[in-house]
Design an enzyme around this catalytic site. Structure first.
Site, mmCIF file in Angstrom:
data_model
loop_
_atom_site.group_PDB
_atom_site.id
_atom_site.type_symbol
_atom_site.label_atom_id
_atom_site.label_comp_id
_atom_site.label_asym_id
_atom_site.label_seq_id
_atom_site.Cartn_x
_atom_site.Cartn_y
_atom_site.Cartn_z
ATOM 1 N N ARG A 77 -0.730 4.305 0.198
ATOM 2 C CA ARG A 77 -1.778 5.446 0.661
ATOM 3 C C ARG A 77 -1.127 5.798 2.116
ATOM 4 O O ARG A 77 -2.095 5.943 2.977
ATOM 5 C CB ARG A 77 -3.040 4.923 0.476
ATOM 6 N N ASP B 234 0.866 -1.147 0.013
ATOM 7 C CA ASP B 234 0.011 -0.082 -0.141
ATOM 8 C C ASP B 234 0.982 1.074 -0.165
ATOM 9 O O ASP B 234 1.905 1.176 0.826
ATOM 10 C CB ASP B 234 -0.812 -0.116 1.373
#
Length: 430
Positions: free
Chosen positions: A340, A338
């Site tokens: 983010r 990830d």
């Protein structure tokens, strides 16, 4: 810059302490206004100028419009846009005033957006009158949103039109706020705990050398990155967001085009988003205020191409799509699970003056930790109802539970950040 920060292609200009790339035309900063990030007076803070039509005025690296700046370049190259065009900002001022709030005067509290970006037409009118090309990075308008899920909630009696927040046709009144990214690099570096020069050099290298000023202009600390921004949707009174006594229902949602727009059922992104909107409408009707923050971080900020490649890899492996290999297949393709990173996410909440979220519609530990770690209190967390989870999204949920996430709704009610331990379930891209 000194030592390892000297670019291999650089040379020292005897008339300047800064190292310049031989391939980069020299720019004068003689007319550039200084930026005192975090100053409570906009006149003293100074406007952010990323104009490409007036290079000598620039006091920021990059250009306005975020990822859309490249389309501007195409329009100019194709002869469809005058490279000297300046927007006529008549009657474009915000329909709702926001701030200033105390957080605006804390330099390290907001580092990824310009707190004064919505009101440049007013706060920097005198400077604009002298010919400076000052442009808004935030726009605020009024609208209505129409969603079939909201109409369905009305049909089932979960929501009832009131003529103010929710109307008979199922539309809801909102204040919409579009926000372009504006990074104050010293603050961003501190937020991530990295060396400032390393951050600048890595941004230069990983964008293929797109912004040489990152390593040649140490006097410029503001960067307008070519990335997507955010849109905030406010249900109810915008000013109530900053009042901790007014119930605030909120969700911070990361883009998932396949689900949010096209209804793909491999994740819970759209169901959770629309559930949050329903909760925001209900909260506003109770006399509170609702907030949806929508961030452009498609595919966990890995991009949609990478996301679809991972889908293929997951479904074609021996035994089909399995929870035990969910994270491994993502890492094989993307190198990480990830990207983010939520460190910058709370900035928009602080810009809105938020100090307390009564009902956070999220099961993401990363978002919760970022919000509470930035000093915002969260009273209660609202999980997605079981009946809204698509069958094809069960692999994702099982994978995260197996990785140590918690899905027990009883754990989601908190009165202080320290009461939450471990990692909670984070569903989908959103």
């Amino acid at each position: 810059m000194q030592g390892d920060d000297r670019p291999a292609t650089g040379r020292t200009d005897r008339n300047s302490p800064h190292i310049r790339l031989t391939s980069h035309p020299r720019q004068s900063a003689s007319r550039a206004l200084p930026i005192l990030w975090g100053h409570p007076d906009p006149a003293q803070r100074g406007p952010i100028i990323g104009s490409t039509s007036e290079p000598k005025q620039r006091n920021a690296i990059g250009a306005h419009s975020g990822s859309y700046g490249v389309y501007r370049a195409l329009a100019v190259a194709a002869g469809r846009l005058d490279r000297k065009h300046r927007p006529d900002l008549t009657d474009t001022r915000p329909t709702r005033g926001i701030g200033p709030y105390p957080q605006w005067a804390e330099p390290d509290r907001i580092v990824s957006i310009d707190p004064w970006g919505a009101s440049v037409q007013i706060d920097f009118a005198k400077q604009s009158a002298t010919g400076l090309d000052i442009r808004p990075t935030i726009a605020i308008t009024e609208a209505r949103v129409h969603l079939p899920e909201v109409r369905q909630a009305c049909a089932f009696g979960r929501l009832k039109p009131d003529g103010q927040v929710l109307f008979d046709d199922g539309s809801a009144a909102v204040t919409k706020i579009a926000i372009e990214p504006v990074w104050w690099l010293p603050g961003v570096a501190r937020r991530f705990g990295v060396d400032r020069n390393l951050l600048r050099r890595t941004l230069f290298e990983q964008t293929g050398g797109m912004y040489p000023e990152l390593i040649t202009r140490n006097d410029l600390d503001v960067f307008l990155p070519p990335i997507g921004g955010q849109t905030a949707y406010v249900f109810g009174g915008v000013g109530d967001l900053a009042d901790p006594s007014v119930e605030l229902t909120a969700r911070v949602h990361d883009e998932c085009n396949g689900s949010d727009v096209f209804g793909s059922d491999i994740c819970t992104c759209r169901p959770y988003l629309t559930h949050a909107i329903e909760e925001c409408i209900a909260g506003a009707q109770r006399g509170g205020v609702g907030l949806i923050v929508y961030s452009r971080k498609e595919g966990r900020a890995l991009g949609e191409v990478t996301k679809f490649l991972v889908y293929n890899a997951r479904k074609r492996q021996v035994g089909g799509d399995r929870a035990d290999t969910y994270f491994a297949r993502t890492e094989c393709v993307a190198g990480v699970q990830d990207m983010r990173f939520q460190e910058l996410m709370p900035d928009v909440l602080h810009w809105l003056g938020i100090r307390r979220i009564h009902r956070l519609v999220s099961m993401s530990s990363d978002k919760f930790d970022a919000i509470t770690g930035s000093g915002i209190e969260v009273i209660e967390r609202i999980p997605i109802p079981d009946e809204l989870v698509p069958a094809d999204a069960q692999v994702e949920i099982q994978a995260k539970m197996a990785a140590g996430y918690f899905s027990d709704p009883a754990r989601l009610k908190v009165t202080a950040p320290e009461q939450v331990r471990g990692r909670d379930l984070e569903l989908g891209d959103g």
